[in-house]
Design an enzyme around this catalytic site. Sequence first.
Site, PDB file in Angstrom:
ATOM      1  N   GLY A 181       1.050  -0.990   0.004  1.00  0.00           N
ATOM      2  CA  GLY A 181       0.433   0.316   0.125  1.00  0.00           C
ATOM      3  C   GLY A 181       0.933   1.522   0.080  1.00  0.00           C
ATOM      4  O   GLY A 181      -0.276   2.230   0.318  1.00  0.00           O
ATOM      5  N   GLY A 183       2.887   2.769  -2.576  1.00  0.00           N
ATOM      6  CA  GLY A 183       3.488   2.920  -3.414  1.00  0.00           C
ATOM      7  C   GLY A 183       2.976   4.022  -3.855  1.00  0.00           C
ATOM      8  O   GLY A 183       1.921   4.540  -4.083  1.00  0.00           O
ATOM      9  N   CYS A 186      -0.175   3.150  -6.265  1.00  0.00           N
ATOM     10  CA  CYS A 186      -1.147   2.041  -4.944  1.00  0.00           C
ATOM     11  C   CYS A 186      -2.440   2.373  -4.722  1.00  0.00           C
ATOM     12  O   CYS A 186      -1.880   3.650  -4.218  1.00  0.00           O
ATOM     13  CB  CYS A 186      -0.114   1.444  -4.153  1.00  0.00           C
ATOM     14  SG  CYS A 186      -1.226   0.018  -3.913  1.00  0.00           S
TER      15      CYS A 186
END
Length: 343
Positions: A181, A183, A186
């Site tokens: 989570g 990124g 993301c």
Amino acid sequence: MNIQTKLCFDDILIVPRNSIVNSRKDVSLVKKFTFRGGRTWCGIPIVVSNMDSTGTFEMAKACGIYKLLTCIHKYYSVSDWKTFIQNESYNNKSILNYVAVSTGISNQDIKKLNDILTLSNLINVICVDVANGYIPNFLQVIESIRKKYPNKIIIAGNVVTPERCKELYTAGVDIIKIGIGSGSVCLTRKQTGIGYPQASAVNDCKSDFKHHIMSDGGCKNAGDVCKAFAMGADFVMLGSVFSGHIESAGEIVEENGNRFKLFYGMSSKHKMNKYDNGVNNYRSSEGKCVRVLVKGFVKNTITDLLGGLRSHISYIGFDSLQHYDYTKITKIKTTIQLNPIYN
């Protein structure tokens, strides 16, 4: 209710201490790693993500010159790999030391992995990549890959807990990929509520799991890369930092005098439309698709990253990454990173 406070890279700073070098130019970034069974890798442990917009053959050739590892995305064909290997075996054989073959865990993925690895014995790194490193089949596939390739270095993830790190290590993984989570493209946290702030994810996994880990996600700049190493990462994987370059995938789009390339998450609707015939009705998109200003050739970004890392090491009393010891580094929580007056 016992809710723990966990930190992102923006929440911490590193405290300097007496230096043992007079100039950052005296700092060495090349590090030799030794894994179980005598497997070794030597280079600078900054890694290009296996996203299809960054993990390209062109990126591998540019980064390999600096001894950075590129995890090649899994959407190249076996024929593409054959051409790449033949060209590099002729032009610069050492580049193959700095590429990893990426794979998923389906039967089709594993067959393709096997076909690629038969093309050259110079490729020694495998990256097994799934969004959810907690599914039971993940361990089974890794065990079978380890059995078939006892002399290859295996990277696998993603996870964020030391308990799962230990299970993956037992299954045969050499380098555990940490991050869910964090990124830049993301949306897993938005769609699922699942995640773990990246600085603490690295710190907590390394504190209770003493083997090699790779921080994946959450780095926006050279300073964040330095913090990832300071929290205990052995390797740091970057996606967005390597996006938008000439060596990145994607056509250049011009608009109002600016040039852009697309950058998107590997669980995004854009990616699933491109490779998977759309979003299946049992799932949602967990990634963004953004336009990134073209940054030019990646060598300029690499120079910036390596310069920042050398300076970081010179600030905290070491002379090389080989002698770097994250346990001797003082980290502090902060409420602000930069003076915002000119933001």
